[in-house]
Design an enzyme around this catalytic site. Structure first.
Site, PDB file in Angstrom:
ATOM      1  N   GLU A  36       4.687  -4.784   7.607  1.00  0.00           N
ATOM      2  CA  GLU A  36       3.908  -3.728   8.267  1.00  0.00           C
ATOM      3  C   GLU A  36       4.343  -3.410   9.693  1.00  0.00           C
ATOM      4  OE1 GLU A  36       2.626  -6.119   6.368  1.00  0.00           O
ATOM      5  OE2 GLU A  36       1.161  -5.246   5.006  1.00  0.00           O
ATOM      6  N   ALA A  68       0.864  -1.173   0.000  1.00  0.00           N
ATOM      7  CA  ALA A  68       0.000   0.000   0.000  1.00  0.00           C
ATOM      8  C   ALA A  68       0.907   1.231   0.000  1.00  0.00           C
ATOM      9  CB  ALA A  68      -0.884  -0.022   1.240  1.00  0.00           C
TER      10      ALA A  68
HETATM   11  N1  CAA Z   1       4.563   3.186  -1.035  1.00  0.00           N
HETATM   12  C1  CAA Z   1       4.904   4.320  -1.668  1.00  0.00           C
HETATM   13  N2  CAA Z   1       6.005   4.428  -2.439  1.00  0.00           N
HETATM   14  C2  CAA Z   1       6.768   3.327  -2.570  1.00  0.00           C
HETATM   15  C3  CAA Z   1       6.469   2.114  -1.943  1.00  0.00           C
HETATM   16  C4  CAA Z   1       5.290   2.061  -1.147  1.00  0.00           C
HETATM   17  N3  CAA Z   1       4.891   0.943  -0.540  1.00  0.00           N
HETATM   18  N4  CAA Z   1       7.438   1.223  -2.243  1.00  0.00           N
HETATM   19  C5  CAA Z   1       8.308   1.860  -3.031  1.00  0.00           C
HETATM   20  N5  CAA Z   1       7.920   3.132  -3.238  1.00  0.00           N
HETATM   21  C6  CAA Z   1       8.579   4.149  -4.029  1.00  0.00           C
HETATM   22  C7  CAA Z   1       9.785   4.729  -3.295  1.00  0.00           C
HETATM   23  O1  CAA Z   1       9.380   5.720  -2.377  1.00  0.00           O
HETATM   24  C8  CAA Z   1      10.587   5.264  -4.437  1.00  0.00           C
HETATM   25  O2  CAA Z   1      10.045   6.495  -4.845  1.00  0.00           O
HETATM   26  P1  CAA Z   1      11.027   7.748  -5.196  1.00  0.00           P
HETATM   27  O3  CAA Z   1      11.831   7.248  -6.368  1.00  0.00           O
HETATM   28  O4  CAA Z   1      10.072   8.837  -5.536  1.00  0.00           O
HETATM   29  O5  CAA Z   1      11.846   7.969  -3.989  1.00  0.00           O
HETATM   30  C9  CAA Z   1      10.329   4.267  -5.557  1.00  0.00           C
HETATM   31  O6  CAA Z   1       9.146   3.588  -5.194  1.00  0.00           O
HETATM   32  C10 CAA Z   1      11.438   3.252  -5.693  1.00  0.00           C
HETATM   33  O7  CAA Z   1      11.642   2.655  -4.413  1.00  0.00           O
HETATM   34  P2  CAA Z   1      13.078   2.504  -3.723  1.00  0.00           P
HETATM   35  O8  CAA Z   1      13.968   3.634  -4.137  1.00  0.00           O
HETATM   36  O9  CAA Z   1      12.851   2.327  -2.261  1.00  0.00           O
HETATM   37  O10 CAA Z   1      13.583   1.173  -4.421  1.00  0.00           O
HETATM   38  P3  CAA Z   1      14.605   0.106  -3.810  1.00  0.00           P
HETATM   39  O11 CAA Z   1      14.934  -0.816  -4.923  1.00  0.00           O
HETATM   40  O12 CAA Z   1      15.719   0.771  -3.102  1.00  0.00           O
HETATM   41  O13 CAA Z   1      13.741  -0.694  -2.700  1.00  0.00           O
HETATM   42  C11 CAA Z   1      11.815  -1.823  -1.841  1.00  0.00           C
HETATM   43  C12 CAA Z   1      12.645  -1.456  -3.090  1.00  0.00           C
HETATM   44  C13 CAA Z   1      12.611  -2.786  -0.949  1.00  0.00           C
HETATM   45  C14 CAA Z   1      10.551  -2.514  -2.314  1.00  0.00           C
HETATM   46  C15 CAA Z   1      11.484  -0.551  -1.065  1.00  0.00           C
HETATM   47  O14 CAA Z   1      10.933   0.418  -1.965  1.00  0.00           O
HETATM   48  C16 CAA Z   1      10.506  -0.754   0.035  1.00  0.00           C
HETATM   49  O15 CAA Z   1      10.873  -1.259   1.077  1.00  0.00           O
HETATM   50  N6  CAA Z   1       9.251  -0.330  -0.173  1.00  0.00           N
HETATM   51  C17 CAA Z   1       8.232  -0.412   0.836  1.00  0.00           C
HETATM   52  C18 CAA Z   1       7.737  -1.821   1.013  1.00  0.00           C
HETATM   53  C19 CAA Z   1       6.727  -1.899   2.127  1.00  0.00           C
HETATM   54  O16 CAA Z   1       7.023  -1.613   3.269  1.00  0.00           O
HETATM   55  N7  CAA Z   1       5.488  -2.274   1.784  1.00  0.00           N
HETATM   56  C20 CAA Z   1       4.418  -2.412   2.725  1.00  0.00           C
HETATM   57  C21 CAA Z   1       3.621  -1.161   2.775  1.00  0.00           C
HETATM   58  S1  CAA Z   1       2.469  -1.166   4.100  1.00  0.00           S
HETATM   59  C22 CAA Z   1       1.110  -2.018   3.533  1.00  0.00           C
HETATM   60  O17 CAA Z   1       1.096  -2.562   2.442  1.00  0.00           O
HETATM   61  C23 CAA Z   1      -0.044  -2.011   4.472  1.00  0.00           C
HETATM   62  C24 CAA Z   1      -1.180  -2.894   4.117  1.00  0.00           C
HETATM   63  O18 CAA Z   1      -1.169  -4.075   4.328  1.00  0.00           O
HETATM   64  C25 CAA Z   1      -2.386  -2.310   3.574  1.00  0.00           C
END
Ligand code: CAA
Length: 263
Positions: free
Chosen positions: A131, A63
């Site tokens: 999460e 999300a």
């Molecule tokens: N939400 C919003 N933006 C996200 C995102 C997310 N879940 N995941 C990645 N992005 C965005 C980053 O902010 C980044 O944007 P910018 O270029 O504008 O900075 C872009 O995507 C690329 O991401 P990274 O630079 O972080 O890429 P990376 O290769 O270094 O890392 C990753 C990849 C490990 C997936 C990392 O992006 C990450 O950890 N993302 C979050 C994953 C996460 O925690 N997901 C769970 C969300 S909570 C949820 O889903 C709740 C629920 O159950 C409803």
């Protein structure tokens, strides 16, 4: 639509989440468009759906953390409901939905894959429920579907530790059915979808309903659900054609499938 595309190849529909700049993260707009995309599927002609993410890095990275960061308690609950409503639509969609997981499937990404009937993934796929590291619980069904998919012990370990797992481990614990090199994933998904599409469509739908509905009730009630859906099949052209082929020793054993009939 801005973030979701829908294509049709024969009797297979392909829905792609296309927000690569944010690794296909699910914000409200993406959820709305996913809802619309599933509503747009003509289930009278399409027999299986493939759900995937655009690009080679991410299926869905969860999300949208930016959108969630300022939510109040009531807004958080409403956002959870918004995702849950779409995911439940996928889970109960009348025809099978295959998740072709082409990279990160984290949080809401892992959760949306679990609302699909079948998951296959690429070798670079990463699954997880991160999460608790963000100070929240999984919110789009993860606490419920992960335990039902991989068992309570493994689900609790993944959710409490927030540790991601790679494709081989996802395969080992039964979270995905198969792992393919990235360049072979979509072909494998299409092959699987076409195999399903060749079978009697009403029977396939009834199987999905029997499995899904039966898992919600005790065995005595579950087998009654099966009996009714089994019985329904005897009103279809496919049952007559399918059994007729067998009895006539039709070498091809091909179902003379007819277009979906509304009952
Ligand atoms: N939400 C919003 N933006 C996200 C995102 C997310 N879940 N995941 C990645 N992005 C965005 C980053 O902010 C980044 O944007 P910018 O270029 O504008 O900075 C872009 O995507 C690329 O991401 P990274 O630079 O972080 O890429 P990376 O290769 O270094 O890392 C990753 C990849 C490990 C997936 C990392 O992006 C990450 O950890 N993302 C979050 C994953 C996460 O925690 N997901 C769970 C969300 S909570 C949820 O889903 C709740 C629920 O159950 C409803």
């Amino acid at each position: 639509m801005e973030f979701v595309t829908y294509e049709v190849e024969g009797m297979v529909g392909i829905i792609t989440i296309n927000r690569p700049k944010a690794l296909n993260a699910l914000n409200s707009a993406v959820l709305d468009e996913l809802n619309e995309a599933f509503d747009a599927v003509d289930v009278n002609t399409i027999r299986a759906i493939i759900l995937t993410g655009a690009g080679e890095k991410s299926f869905v990275a969860g999300a949208d953390i930016g959108e969630m960061s300022t939510l109040t308690k009531a807004e958080g609950e409403a956002f959870g409901k918004k995702g849950n409503d779409v995911f439940r639509k996928i889970e109960t969609f009348p025809i099978p939905v295959i998740a072709a997981v082409n990279g990160f499937a984290l949080g809401g990404g892992c959760e949306i894959s679990m609302s699909c009937d079948i998951r296959i993934c690429s070798e670079n796929a990463v699954f997880g429920q991160p999460e608790v590291g963000l100070g929240i619980t999984p919110g789009f069904g993860g606490t419920q579907r992960l335990a039902r998919t991989v068992g309570v012990g493994m689900a609790k370990q993944m959710i409490y530790t927030a540790r991601n797992i790679k494709a081989d481990e996802a395969f080992r614990i039964g979270l995905v059915n198969a792992v393919y090199p990235q360049e072979e994933l979509m072909d494998a998904a299409k092959k699987l979808a076409s195999t399903i599409a060749k079978n009697a469509p009403i029977a396939v739908r009834n199987c999905k309903k029997a499995i899904n509905d039966g898992l919600q009730v005790d065995m005595d009630k579950a087998i009654v659900i099966e009996e009714k859906l089994f019985g329904d099949c005897f009103e279809t052209e496919d049952q007559k054609a399918g059994m007729g082929n067998f009895l006539e020793k039709d070498k091809e054993k091909k179902l003379k499938v007819v277009p979906f009939q509304n009952k």
